[in-house]
Write a protein that holds these residues in place. Structure first.
Motif, short mmCIF file in Angstrom:
data_model
loop_
_atom_site.label_atom_id
_atom_site.label_comp_id
_atom_site.label_asym_id
_atom_site.label_seq_id
_atom_site.Cartn_x
_atom_site.Cartn_y
_atom_site.Cartn_z
N ASP A 168 -110.37 60.33 -88.81
CA ASP A 168 -110.14 61.56 -89.59
C ASP A 168 -111.40 61.91 -90.38
O ASP A 168 -111.33 62.61 -91.39
CB ASP A 168 -108.94 61.40 -90.52
CG ASP A 168 -109.17 60.33 -91.59
OD1 ASP A 168 -110.21 59.64 -91.54
OD2 ASP A 168 -108.30 60.19 -92.47
N THR A 174 -109.63 65.55 -91.52
CA THR A 174 -109.01 66.21 -90.37
C THR A 174 -108.98 65.24 -89.19
O THR A 174 -110.03 64.83 -88.70
CB THR A 174 -109.81 67.47 -89.96
OG1 THR A 174 -109.92 68.34 -91.08
CG2 THR A 174 -109.13 68.18 -88.81
N ARG A 209 -109.20 63.76 -85.66
CA ARG A 209 -109.85 64.25 -84.45
C ARG A 209 -109.98 63.13 -83.43
O ARG A 209 -109.96 61.94 -83.79
CB ARG A 209 -111.21 64.90 -84.75
CG ARG A 209 -112.42 64.02 -85.01
CD ARG A 209 -112.42 63.32 -86.35
NE ARG A 209 -112.19 64.16 -87.50
CZ ARG A 209 -113.16 64.67 -88.26
NH1 ARG A 209 -114.42 64.39 -87.99
NH2 ARG A 209 -112.87 65.36 -89.34
N GLN A 224 -109.52 68.45 -82.09
CA GLN A 224 -108.55 68.39 -83.19
C GLN A 224 -107.31 69.19 -82.84
O GLN A 224 -107.41 70.35 -82.42
CB GLN A 224 -109.12 68.90 -84.51
CG GLN A 224 -110.45 69.50 -84.48
CD GLN A 224 -110.91 70.11 -85.79
OE1 GLN A 224 -110.16 70.36 -86.72
NE2 GLN A 224 -112.19 70.39 -85.83
N ALA A 253 -109.61 77.51 -88.25
CA ALA A 253 -110.19 76.16 -88.23
C ALA A 253 -111.70 76.30 -88.42
O ALA A 253 -112.34 77.14 -87.78
CB ALA A 253 -109.88 75.47 -86.91
#
Length: 547
Positions: free
Chosen positions: A257, A278, A280, A298, A311
């Motif tokens: 992340d 985030t 991924r 992602q 995004a």
């Protein structure tokens, strides 16, 4: 036996082997010591565990991707640091040239990174995957439409935005916006996902770098890494060689992340950086016989009909200037490759930077840094030279003992040990201080080789670029001369053949210095001159002739 001379022979042999190994890697052959470029401190997940089958491929003909598809328009964008072409096919960055108008020192940063032509491919691209029932979402194959607006960063403006819109595909439209900032090598890339269909969708965004394995300009006899890299806070930097990808042995962290993915090369790099926190999925793969990609995917939130989400990612593409990279993203400064000497090299570069901030000239900064290192190691160097001076003083007596007991090695060694004890000479005294200093010398070698700050940096007179070889070979000739003088100051080997070989060593070493960057050779010349001065002074104190 003469331990000092044996150690020198070992160092000479190792240097020749390393030189051959660099030559092997420079010509695309396997390394004798480093078959994998994966960073040794990392342990990753094999790329076969990463699901990349749903990512859009690229055909080997490269332009356009799909047979029969019309070619996209090349949109020309200019900022104060970039000259760019963005292909409307996919909104892909298909050409990026670094520019730095004005200023001699930085003019050599003007070079092309992204490019798309028959001989070379290097691209930054993005798109969506994850359509239901096999439906495709807009990706790098689709023909986007560039929106009206300025294409050049004008005087007085600090930012520039260029926007591309995809056709509706799978019920989804993708709006891609590049935002450039004055003086920055980082682009903010916004992806707006609009659900123009009748059902909810949950796409995934991929950001990737595609590159072939074409070599880049780098000093001869110096292996520098080129290829993909993956960074996470947990596993740090993981470099992946093209060879490992070919063999299916690429290892890297596949889920995180945080972190980023990059393509690195000598003095420059490009990296996609997703927001921290985030989740991924990193992937590395091969697209053709000589084409590779590294990327991150992602999963986005669900988008209801008539709704949209956004995004954001950042794309860095520029010189590997250490302090700038530290400010962009955690760990990004590691694309400046110091090899396995990072622990020592980073403090040395910090000190070199501090000196440069006072002097304003990298050449003089190298000289001052060499003086400081020599001063710091003076007690060790003095001990080494004192031991060598004592050995030089008793050399005639050693030669007599060798002649006297040449038929009986055991008695000869006993007699030599007794002589060492009587004269208080430590046969290890000359080599141990030198061995302690070797890691610092190697680390400084990597600092001067890897620092893009030397690119285009003048010293004085004929040296206009410290990252390139001396155009008139003055420094390499001085390097050879100082090595010969140092050899003459050392105790003469009793064996005539060995003595000739010791004189030959400077010539063998000097060959590579004719191709090394001038900044690196400058360091060795100054270091040798200081060593000669130290050695001559200590030899004088022992009342020995120095030549």
């Amino acid at each position: 036996m003469d331990v000092k001379r044996s150690v020198l022979w070992i160092i000479f042999t190792i240097s020749l082997v390393m030189l051959f190994d660099n030559w092997q890697r420079e010509h695309g052959r396997s390394s004798l010591f480093f078959p994998s470029a994966t960073s040794p401190q990392t342990s990753g997940i094999r790329s076969s565990n990463t699901r990349t089958a749903d990512l859009p491929p690229v055909s080997e003909n490269r332009a356009p991707d799909q047979p029969g598809a019309p070619a996209g328009e090349k949109v020309h964008v200019k900022t104060d640091v970039y000259d760019i072409q963005i292909d409307t096919r996919g909104g892909t960055l298909s050409k990026l040239r670094l520019v730095r108008p004005g200023g001699t020192e930085k003019s050599s940063l003007s070079m092309t990174l992204f490019d798309e032509r028959p001989a070379h491919t290097y691209l930054a691209r993005t798109g969506l995957v994850g359509g239901p029932s096999g439906d495709a979402f807009p990706n790098h194959h689709d023909l986007f439409t560039v929106q009206p607006g300025p294409r050049e960063l004008t005087d007085g403006a600090d930012t520039l935005e260029v926007q591309f819109k995809s056709p509706v595909k799978g019920g989804v439209q993708l709006v891609k916006t590049y935002r450039f900032t004055r003086g920055s090598y980082v682009m903010d890339v916004r992806h707006q996902i609009i659900n123009a269909g009748a059902t909810a969708v949950r796409p995934a965004l991929y950001t990737e770098l595609v590159r072939d394995n074409a070599p880049v300009e780098a000093p001869r006899f110096s292996h520098t890494f080129i290829g993909p890299a993956v960074y996470t806070a947990q596993q740090r930097l993981q470099k992946i060689s093209f060879g490992d990808i070919d063999k299916g042995k690429a290892e890297y962290t596949a889920q995180a992340d945080n972190g980023w993915i990059a393509m690195t090369q000598y003095h420059f790099a490009s990296a996609w950086i997703a927001p921290q926190g985030t989740p991924r999925e990193m992937y590395v793969g091969k697209l053709g016989p000589s084409l590779y990609r590294v990327g991150a995917k992602q999963n986005l939130q669900t988008v209801e009909p008539g709704q949209s989400i956004e995004a954001r990612s950042r794309l860095f593409s520029g010189p590997a200037e250490e302090r700038m990279l530290e400010r962009i993203a955690p760990g990004l400064e590691l694309v400046k490759d110091y090899g396995w000497m990072t622990l020592i090299a980073k403090p040395l570069f910090w000190l070199l930077e501090k000196i440069h901030s006072l002097l304003g000239n990298w050449g003089w900064s190298i000289i001052v840094l060499t003086l400081l290192i020599k001063a710091a190691f003076f007690p060790l160097s003095a001990a080494s030279y004192r031991s060598m001076a004592r050995m030089r003083k008793i050399t005639p007596r050693m030669q007599t003992l060798r002649e006297q007991f040449k038929g009986d090695p055991q008695k000869m060694n006993a007699a030599l040990m007794a002589l060492y004890k009587t004269e208080k000479v430590n046969p290890f005294g000359g080599c141990l201080p030198v061995l302690i200093q070797i890691p610092v010398f190697i680390a400084l070698y990597w600092v001067l080789l890897a620092s893009v700050e030397m690119r285009g940096a003048p010293w004085l007179g004929w040296i206009r670029d410290l990252s390139r070889p001396d155009p008139y070979f003055i420094l390499p000739v001085l390097m050879t001369a100082t090595m010969f003088i140092q050899t003459r100051l050392n105790p003469t080997p009793p064996d005539p053949l060995q003595a000739k070989m010791m004189l030959f060593m400077p010539l063998a070493f000097s060959v590579m210095f004719f191709f090394f960057p001038a900044g690196l050779v400058l360091y060795y010349v100054v270091n040798n001159m200081l060593s000669i001065a130290q050695q001559w002074y200590i030899a004088r104190r022992f009342s020995n002739p120095v030549v």
